[in-house]
Structures are given as structure tokens and as C-alpha cells.
Write a protein that holds these residues in place. Sequence first.
Motif, PDB file in Angstrom:
ATOM      1  N   GLY A   1      18.317 -23.764  -2.595  1.00  0.00           N
ATOM      2  CA  GLY A   1      19.094 -23.647  -1.360  1.00  0.00           C
ATOM      3  C   GLY A   1      18.498 -22.612  -0.429  1.00  0.00           C
ATOM      4  O   GLY A   1      17.479 -21.981  -0.716  1.00  0.00           O
ATOM      5  N   THR A   2      19.142 -22.424   0.691  1.00  0.00           N
ATOM      6  CA  THR A   2      18.677 -21.448   1.673  1.00  0.00           C
ATOM      7  C   THR A   2      18.793 -20.033   1.111  1.00  0.00           C
ATOM      8  O   THR A   2      19.845 -19.642   0.616  1.00  0.00           O
ATOM      9  CB  THR A   2      19.501 -21.548   2.971  1.00  0.00           C
ATOM     10  OG1 THR A   2      19.406 -22.876   3.480  1.00  0.00           O
ATOM     11  CG2 THR A   2      19.001 -20.562   4.014  1.00  0.00           C
ATOM     12  N   ARG A   3      17.720 -19.283   1.178  1.00  0.00           N
ATOM     13  CA  ARG A   3      17.693 -17.930   0.616  1.00  0.00           C
ATOM     14  C   ARG A   3      18.505 -16.976   1.476  1.00  0.00           C
ATOM     15  O   ARG A   3      18.305 -16.860   2.683  1.00  0.00           O
ATOM     16  CB  ARG A   3      16.247 -17.456   0.503  1.00  0.00           C
ATOM     17  CG  ARG A   3      16.072 -16.091  -0.142  1.00  0.00           C
ATOM     18  CD  ARG A   3      14.595 -15.753  -0.203  1.00  0.00           C
ATOM     19  NE  ARG A   3      14.359 -14.399  -0.668  1.00  0.00           N
ATOM     20  CZ  ARG A   3      14.243 -14.042  -1.940  1.00  0.00           C
ATOM     21  NH1 ARG A   3      14.342 -14.967  -2.863  1.00  0.00           N
ATOM     22  NH2 ARG A   3      14.013 -12.786  -2.287  1.00  0.00           N
ATOM     23  N   SER A   4      19.444 -16.249   0.840  1.00  0.00           N
ATOM     24  CA  SER A   4      20.292 -15.299   1.542  1.00  0.00           C
ATOM     25  C   SER A   4      19.505 -14.051   1.936  1.00  0.00           C
ATOM     26  O   SER A   4      18.593 -13.625   1.221  1.00  0.00           O
ATOM     27  CB  SER A   4      21.465 -14.889   0.644  1.00  0.00           C
ATOM     28  OG  SER A   4      22.161 -13.777   1.174  1.00  0.00           O
TER      29      SER A   4
ATOM     30  N   LEU B   1      26.513 -17.391  -4.102  1.00  0.00           N
ATOM     31  CA  LEU B   1      26.384 -17.717  -2.684  1.00  0.00           C
ATOM     32  C   LEU B   1      27.078 -16.659  -1.841  1.00  0.00           C
ATOM     33  O   LEU B   1      28.163 -16.184  -2.191  1.00  0.00           O
ATOM     34  CB  LEU B   1      27.016 -19.086  -2.398  1.00  0.00           C
ATOM     35  CG  LEU B   1      26.573 -20.244  -3.303  1.00  0.00           C
ATOM     36  CD1 LEU B   1      27.336 -21.513  -2.951  1.00  0.00           C
ATOM     37  CD2 LEU B   1      25.073 -20.476  -3.183  1.00  0.00           C
TER      38      LEU B   1
ATOM     39  N   ALA C   1      26.228 -25.366 -10.528  1.00  0.00           N
ATOM     40  CA  ALA C   1      25.559 -26.507  -9.911  1.00  0.00           C
ATOM     41  C   ALA C   1      25.536 -27.706 -10.852  1.00  0.00           C
ATOM     42  O   ALA C   1      25.279 -28.825 -10.420  1.00  0.00           O
ATOM     43  CB  ALA C   1      24.141 -26.124  -9.513  1.00  0.00           C
TER      44      ALA C   1
ATOM     45  N   PRO D   1      12.906 -25.365  -7.663  1.00  0.00           N
ATOM     46  CA  PRO D   1      14.209 -25.843  -8.123  1.00  0.00           C
ATOM     47  C   PRO D   1      14.499 -25.384  -9.549  1.00  0.00           C
ATOM     48  O   PRO D   1      13.596 -25.122 -10.333  1.00  0.00           O
ATOM     49  CB  PRO D   1      14.066 -27.372  -8.046  1.00  0.00           C
ATOM     50  CG  PRO D   1      12.943 -27.614  -7.106  1.00  0.00           C
ATOM     51  CD  PRO D   1      12.001 -26.459  -7.284  1.00  0.00           C
TER      52      PRO D   1
ATOM     53  N   LYS E   1      24.899 -20.196  -9.679  1.00  0.00           N
ATOM     54  CA  LYS E   1      24.445 -19.794  -8.343  1.00  0.00           C
ATOM     55  C   LYS E   1      25.439 -18.809  -7.741  1.00  0.00           C
ATOM     56  O   LYS E   1      26.661 -18.964  -7.886  1.00  0.00           O
ATOM     57  CB  LYS E   1      24.308 -21.007  -7.426  1.00  0.00           C
ATOM     58  CG  LYS E   1      23.303 -22.043  -7.909  1.00  0.00           C
ATOM     59  CD  LYS E   1      23.145 -23.200  -6.930  1.00  0.00           C
ATOM     60  CE  LYS E   1      22.274 -22.815  -5.766  1.00  0.00           C
ATOM     61  NZ  LYS E   1      21.964 -23.977  -4.882  1.00  0.00           N
TER      62      LYS E   1
ATOM     63  N   PRO F   1      18.144 -27.838  -6.280  1.00  0.00           N
ATOM     64  CA  PRO F   1      17.505 -27.010  -5.246  1.00  0.00           C
ATOM     65  C   PRO F   1      18.099 -25.603  -5.204  1.00  0.00           C
ATOM     66  O   PRO F   1      19.301 -25.428  -5.383  1.00  0.00           O
ATOM     67  CB  PRO F   1      17.795 -27.776  -3.955  1.00  0.00           C
ATOM     68  CG  PRO F   1      18.098 -29.169  -4.384  1.00  0.00           C
ATOM     69  CD  PRO F   1      18.753 -29.058  -5.732  1.00  0.00           C
TER      70      PRO F   1
ATOM     71  N   GLY G   1      27.302 -19.242   2.540  1.00  0.00           N
ATOM     72  CA  GLY G   1      26.894 -20.325   1.664  1.00  0.00           C
ATOM     73  C   GLY G   1      25.425 -20.304   1.300  1.00  0.00           C
ATOM     74  O   GLY G   1      24.926 -21.249   0.679  1.00  0.00           O
ATOM     75  N   ASP G   2      24.697 -19.229   1.669  1.00  0.00           N
ATOM     76  CA  ASP G   2      23.288 -19.114   1.321  1.00  0.00           C
ATOM     77  C   ASP G   2      23.156 -18.518  -0.085  1.00  0.00           C
ATOM     78  O   ASP G   2      24.003 -17.736  -0.534  1.00  0.00           O
ATOM     79  CB  ASP G   2      22.553 -18.230   2.326  1.00  0.00           C
ATOM     80  CG  ASP G   2      22.545 -18.835   3.719  1.00  0.00           C
ATOM     81  OD1 ASP G   2      22.677 -20.075   3.826  1.00  0.00           O
ATOM     82  OD2 ASP G   2      22.427 -18.076   4.707  1.00  0.00           O
ATOM     83  N   THR G   3      22.081 -18.867  -0.794  1.00  0.00           N
ATOM     84  CA  THR G   3      21.913 -18.491  -2.176  1.00  0.00           C
ATOM     85  C   THR G   3      21.364 -17.068  -2.297  1.00  0.00           C
ATOM     86  O   THR G   3      20.269 -16.771  -1.817  1.00  0.00           O
ATOM     87  CB  THR G   3      20.965 -19.463  -2.912  1.00  0.00           C
ATOM     88  OG1 THR G   3      21.473 -20.798  -2.752  1.00  0.00           O
ATOM     89  CG2 THR G   3      20.887 -19.133  -4.389  1.00  0.00           C
TER      90      THR G   3
END
Length: 311
Positions: free
Chosen positions: A86-89, A299, A136, A79, A297, A84, A303-305
Motif C-alpha cells: 500500500g501507500t507508504r505513510s 494504517l 489483510a 508485497p 498492517k 500489496p 489509510g496509508d501503511t
Amino acid sequence: MQHDAWFFIGVFAFIFLVWVATGGPTHPLSFSGPFLSEPSPLGSGTYIGLPRAPFGIGGSDIELANPGSGGSSGGGPRPLKGVPFGTRSPYASEITLSHYVSGAGSSDPEHEYLQLSLSRSAKAPLTISGWELESAATGKAAVIPQGTEVPLSGTIQAIQPIVLQPGDSAIIGSGESPIGASFRENECIGYFGEFQQFYPSLPSCPDPSDDLERFYGPDYIRDSACITYVASLNSCTLSISPPPGLTSACDSFLENYLSYNGCVSGHQSDSGFKRPTWRVYLGRSDSMWRTRNEVVKLLDQNGDTVDAFAY
């Protein structure tokens, strides 16, 4: 002296006979002495075992355990200041943020910008229009807009999705575009900076004297007055008030080539006309980022990071 020598020989002979009579070399005492016993075999519980370190060592790199992974079974990046990742792109390995915001928290959002880059080793071009930049810390978010590949002065810009080629980058400003649209830099784009402010500043244009030699015509070398005047002009400068008495050929050159649209007309077929940098504008009227205690961030369209950093 000889008598003493025989005496000592007799003593040693007596001791030897006594030793043989009591068992000699088979006596257990012969095997004793200042020797250490053999070490116990490994695993017998008699050795000291050091605890295993909570990180793995490979080559010269030390890879610390990820505190955000929930154990040693893997997990995502740690983090950022409690936020967080988030979900890795799937694009995370190809495109990165510069991890720096210039002019962050500026009262004028046009001074505030960051940069992202597509790796030279990327396998294909990548469309970033529709992606999102998010704070964020504050919840502010902005969608990366479309842009124009080759803007023209005095016209409504035709826009399309912004596509980065491998090795391209995008400078993303928080404010409004000075020309009304996001755009790719080109060989002539510096003309826009003569009367408008860009942050960071735009790159330079072709040298006016080089263009005079290239576009004037066959009698260029005979027009010394035109050569002298053009040499006095800075790059990316419009010729607003040329001196009187210039030839019609010189006037025609100044009008047709020493302007943004004229420069584009003359250079758009050059191999390096389009440059590998986009200027993207989020169109905000206020600052997007904090001066400190911020988490930025990027995205993707799902919506993935793609990337994130904190400061």
C-alpha cells in the motif's frame, strides 16, 4: 685441439657473412618470433562482456531489485504473501510494529497482543488514536482507541487521544481492558494486577518498606511492629487484614499509601512516575489474528501503511 677451434670459428664467420649478405638486421624475419600481438582496444567488439547483475552493490550491502517495483525505476516495498504493502505513510520511518503477535489466534483475545514503538529520534510526539490495525488475510480491522494518561481506581476514567512521546511504545491487546480503558503505565500500576489478569504482566510498584520510611512521619524508626509488618508485604499488595495492636500512625500509613490511589497520591510528582509504555485495548470479543498465514498492517489516519509484516 687448436685446429678444431679454428674450424668452428671459421664456420661461425661464414654464417655471419651469409646473414649480412641476405639483409642482416633489416630482414623481416628478425621481427618474428614467439610474441603475442597487442590486445584489441576496449569497445572493438573482440572482448567478452559479462551480463550486468540485477542488483546494485554498495559497500558491504547487496540490494536486490524489488520484484514489486515494476522495474528498475523505483517503487514501494515488495508485497507480503501477495498482499500489496500500500501507500507508504510519512510516519513509516518513525514508528514500527514488533513483527510478532503474542498469543495469536488465542481463544481468549485478552491473551493476544502486539507492540508498536515510536523511535527515540522522532522529531515530535505522535497521536495514534484513530489509526487502524488490519488483518489483510481476513479483512478484520480495529481502530486504536483513546485512553487515559493516569487511571484512578473506583472512578470513570477521563479519556483523551493516545499520544506517544519519542521512545514510547504501546502494547495493543485484542480484548477488553481489565479496568475499562486503555492507559499509560505508571509507577503504581502494578496494584491493578493483584486481582486482575494482564498480558503481559504489569510492572512492579514502589517497595512498601521504602514508602513507610518516606511517608510514615518523624517517629518511623520507633515503630518496630509497623516496620516488621510492612517488611513482610510484597510489592503491589493491599494490606487487607493487618495484625491487631498496630499504632494509629501505622494504620494511617497502610490505609493512605498501600493502595493504587494512595500510591498515585504519594508518587505522582516523582520524575519517573509516568512510564514510556501504553496498554491499548481494541475491545474485541474474538481473536483478531490468525495463528499462521497472516498479514498484519498498521494504517495511519489517512489509510496509508505505517508498517506491515507476515507470518
